[in-house]
Design a protein around this motif. Sequence first.
Motif, short mmCIF file in Angstrom:
data_model
loop_
_atom_site.label_atom_id
_atom_site.label_comp_id
_atom_site.label_asym_id
_atom_site.label_seq_id
_atom_site.Cartn_x
_atom_site.Cartn_y
_atom_site.Cartn_z
N VAL A 480 0.96 -1.52 -0.02
CA VAL A 480 -0.16 0.22 0.14
C VAL A 480 0.36 1.20 -0.08
CG1 VAL A 480 -1.56 1.48 1.24
CG2 VAL A 480 -2.33 -1.16 0.94
N GLY A 481 0.82 2.01 -1.22
CA GLY A 481 1.40 3.22 -1.00
C GLY A 481 1.40 3.96 -0.19
N VAL A 482 2.67 5.35 0.11
CA VAL A 482 2.88 6.18 1.36
C VAL A 482 1.48 6.97 0.80
CG1 VAL A 482 4.07 7.62 0.07
CG2 VAL A 482 3.67 7.58 2.29
N GLU A 483 0.67 7.14 -1.03
CA GLU A 483 0.39 8.25 -1.06
C GLU A 483 -1.17 7.49 -0.27
OE1 GLU A 483 0.38 5.05 -4.35
OE2 GLU A 483 1.86 6.02 -2.88
N SER A 484 -1.40 7.08 -0.23
CA SER A 484 -2.79 6.17 0.40
C SER A 484 -2.79 6.89 2.21
CB SER A 484 -3.01 4.69 0.32
OG SER A 484 -3.04 4.45 -0.65
N VAL A 485 -1.60 7.02 3.18
CA VAL A 485 -1.77 7.09 4.27
C VAL A 485 -2.09 8.43 4.03
CG1 VAL A 485 -0.49 7.00 5.97
CG2 VAL A 485 0.15 5.67 4.55
N GLN A 486 -1.19 9.36 3.33
CA GLN A 486 -1.43 10.77 3.22
C GLN A 486 -2.70 11.07 3.04
OE1 GLN A 486 1.66 11.28 -0.09
NE2 GLN A 486 3.09 11.89 1.70
N ALA A 487 -3.80 10.54 1.80
CA ALA A 487 -4.34 10.64 1.66
C ALA A 487 -5.60 10.82 2.69
CB ALA A 487 -5.46 9.86 0.44
N LEU A 488 -5.71 9.56 3.76
CA LEU A 488 -6.27 9.39 4.95
C LEU A 488 -6.15 10.41 6.05
CD1 LEU A 488 -7.98 7.76 6.73
CD2 LEU A 488 -5.75 6.11 7.48
N ALA A 489 -4.84 11.09 6.42
CA ALA A 489 -4.76 12.68 6.71
C ALA A 489 -5.55 13.88 6.53
CB ALA A 489 -3.25 12.31 6.68
N GLY A 490 -5.33 13.70 4.92
CA GLY A 490 -5.98 14.59 4.68
C GLY A 490 -7.97 14.88 4.92
N VAL A 491 -8.24 13.80 4.68
CA VAL A 491 -9.79 13.44 4.90
C VAL A 491 -10.08 13.58 6.78
CG1 VAL A 491 -11.41 11.60 5.20
CG2 VAL A 491 -9.97 11.58 3.17
N VAL A 492 -8.94 12.89 7.48
CA VAL A 492 -8.99 13.10 8.61
C VAL A 492 -9.00 14.58 8.90
CG1 VAL A 492 -8.02 13.01 11.12
CG2 VAL A 492 -7.93 11.14 9.35
N THR A 504 -5.54 -3.12 5.80
CA THR A 504 -5.01 -3.49 4.60
C THR A 504 -4.49 -5.02 5.34
OG1 THR A 504 -3.64 -3.52 2.53
CG2 THR A 504 -2.61 -2.86 4.44
N THR A 505 -4.91 -5.65 4.19
CA THR A 505 -4.34 -7.18 4.37
C THR A 505 -3.11 -7.66 3.40
OG1 THR A 505 -5.56 -7.50 1.67
CG2 THR A 505 -6.91 -8.32 3.33
N SER A 506 -2.73 -6.39 3.40
CA SER A 506 -1.27 -6.16 2.79
C SER A 506 -0.31 -6.11 4.01
CB SER A 506 -0.56 -6.25 1.15
OG SER A 506 -1.22 -4.82 1.22
N TRP A 507 0.65 -4.79 3.37
CA TRP A 507 1.35 -4.30 4.18
C TRP A 507 1.90 -3.02 4.23
CZ3 TRP A 507 2.59 -8.22 0.58
CH2 TRP A 507 3.61 -7.24 -0.55
N PHE A 508 2.47 -1.90 4.54
CA PHE A 508 2.77 -0.69 4.59
C PHE A 508 4.25 -0.72 4.23
CE2 PHE A 508 -0.88 -0.38 6.63
CZ PHE A 508 -1.99 0.54 5.80
N GLY A 509 5.42 0.54 3.26
CA GLY A 509 6.21 0.39 3.08
C GLY A 509 7.27 1.12 4.42
N PRO A 549 7.62 -8.97 2.79
CA PRO A 549 9.37 -8.80 2.43
C PRO A 549 9.91 -8.19 3.61
CG PRO A 549 8.30 -7.46 1.40
CD PRO A 549 7.68 -7.72 1.81
N LYS A 550 10.97 -9.40 4.65
CA LYS A 550 11.54 -8.94 4.87
C LYS A 550 12.14 -7.79 4.66
CE LYS A 550 12.35 -13.47 6.64
NZ LYS A 550 13.63 -14.32 7.66
N ARG A 551 11.42 -6.78 5.92
CA ARG A 551 11.90 -5.33 5.80
C ARG A 551 13.76 -5.24 6.51
NH1 ARG A 551 7.46 -3.98 8.84
NH2 ARG A 551 5.77 -2.47 6.82
#
Length: 553
Positions: A480-492, A504-509, A549-551
């Motif tokens: 899940v890209g950082v732009e999704s996190v930034q968009a959520l911040a704007g909505v908040v 998410t069912t996956s992961w964040f960077g 993936p392992k960070r």
Amino acid sequence: MILCPPAGMHSLTRGGRQVGRDPVAQRPNRLSEYQRHQQALQRAQRQQEQQAERARKAAEAESKRREREEKVAYEQRQVELAQTRTIGVEHEAEQLRQLLRNALVEDAPASFERLRRMYTPTTLDKRPWSRPTSPPRWEEFAPPEPGKLSALLGLGKKRYDAEQAASQERFREAQERYQRAEEKRRTTLERKRAAHDMRELQAARATEEFNEALDQRRDEYRAGDPEAVEWFLGEILAASTYPPDFPRGHRIAFRPATGDVLIEIQLPLEEVVPLARSYKYIKSRDETTAVPRPEKERKEIYSSVLAQVALRTIHEVFSGDPDKLINGITLNGHVKTIDRATGHEVSPCLITLSVGREQFTTLRLSQVDPVHCLNRLNALVSPNPYDLEPVRPIIEFDLSKYRLMDSMDVVADLDSRPVLLKLSPTEFEHLIRQLFEAIGMEAWNTQASKDEGVDAVAVSKDPVFNGECIIQAKRYSKLVGVESVQALAGVVEHKRAAKGVLITTSWFGRASHEFARQHGRLQLIEGPELKYLIKEHLGKDVIPGPIPPKRRA
């Protein structure tokens, strides 16, 4: 020997005797004439001085009279100005007392018919270009012909021919200039006419498009579309007339399932009540002073103003609803001001009430006392509105603005160890809503369209640590890209929510985690954590998605 009298001596005969005339004897007469002349001059001078003194005294008296008249006129003007200012503050106070009654005698501030636009064609003013200029005439250029005698003798013919040729050349140039000017005039007229016709066409088309959009809005309104209902109610409130210094801010949210509307309005501060009751001119000090309005009266007027604005808003919404879509109204009235303790802008709620159409329409608003009427409607009103003492709104959060939809039970349909990626996006969003309900919060899903990226809304039931939480659910199999996190911040920030959760069912960077940490009100939940929460609160063992993936350290 005969003796002659000396020069200057004249002989007189007195009694037979000749007596000489002494010039010294005549001097007193000449001195008397001089004295009489001096005395006359002195009298004339004294008369002039007396006249000047009388004129000075008259001018001084006239000046004093004018000063008295000007002073009286000035004082009269000051008294009239004080009376005018008194009438002004009385009018302002009366306007505040009649806020509700003024709305009752007027039609609805806005309606779909009144919002329609009428196209009125305009006429092009052709006068600057419609009249052609006069063409040049040969008579204005032709040289004078030679006289008959000169013509008979053939004198001056050569000069006349030269002048004739020059005049013909000037006449030709004038004709060319005239033709160019006429062509320019006709071209300009055609251009102006074409531009005017284009503007008229655009104006007619814009009016037609606006009315078509308005008709569509009306159809959507009758169908109960939330956006159309909120737009139209906003037009009603915006068209309502208040005194110039009143705030006009409002927010509206409509729930089509129940026909309830939540309205948040901005109330005026106590400053709208005039501080002065009247004005008085004091002659002894040459100043106009304000007679202060008693504090008790100011507080009573302000409390009445708040009550009138609340009742008036509800009345205008109910009366302006042509299809009676609105069944009930919840109203929150806030004021915007600066907290003197912190210097930050605050918006305390001073009035909150909820009323149904049937209950409200039975009121005779023209006869009620606004403050008592609010008490009858069980409204919560600030006990000290002039001190900005807040009350808790009946509805704390504007949840209906998130386009809430009916809930779906997804947990009941989950098989043993289901794969979350196989759920549809809607099913996954409802699963997340049920998860938050199981955690102990009230949660709602939003409609798929016009949700501004909000998939669900949750509110804590804890009376102390309550807060509104915006939820976004990402059923992803990749990062899940950082732009999704930034968009959520704007909505908040836009929704003024207490917190934002991105699941998410996956992961964040790493950039997403760092952004959420710096923001402070964002929480990121990845697949493994989601699996644990579902197991812990829903009792289901699920497979969220691929292993991240392992960070790198």
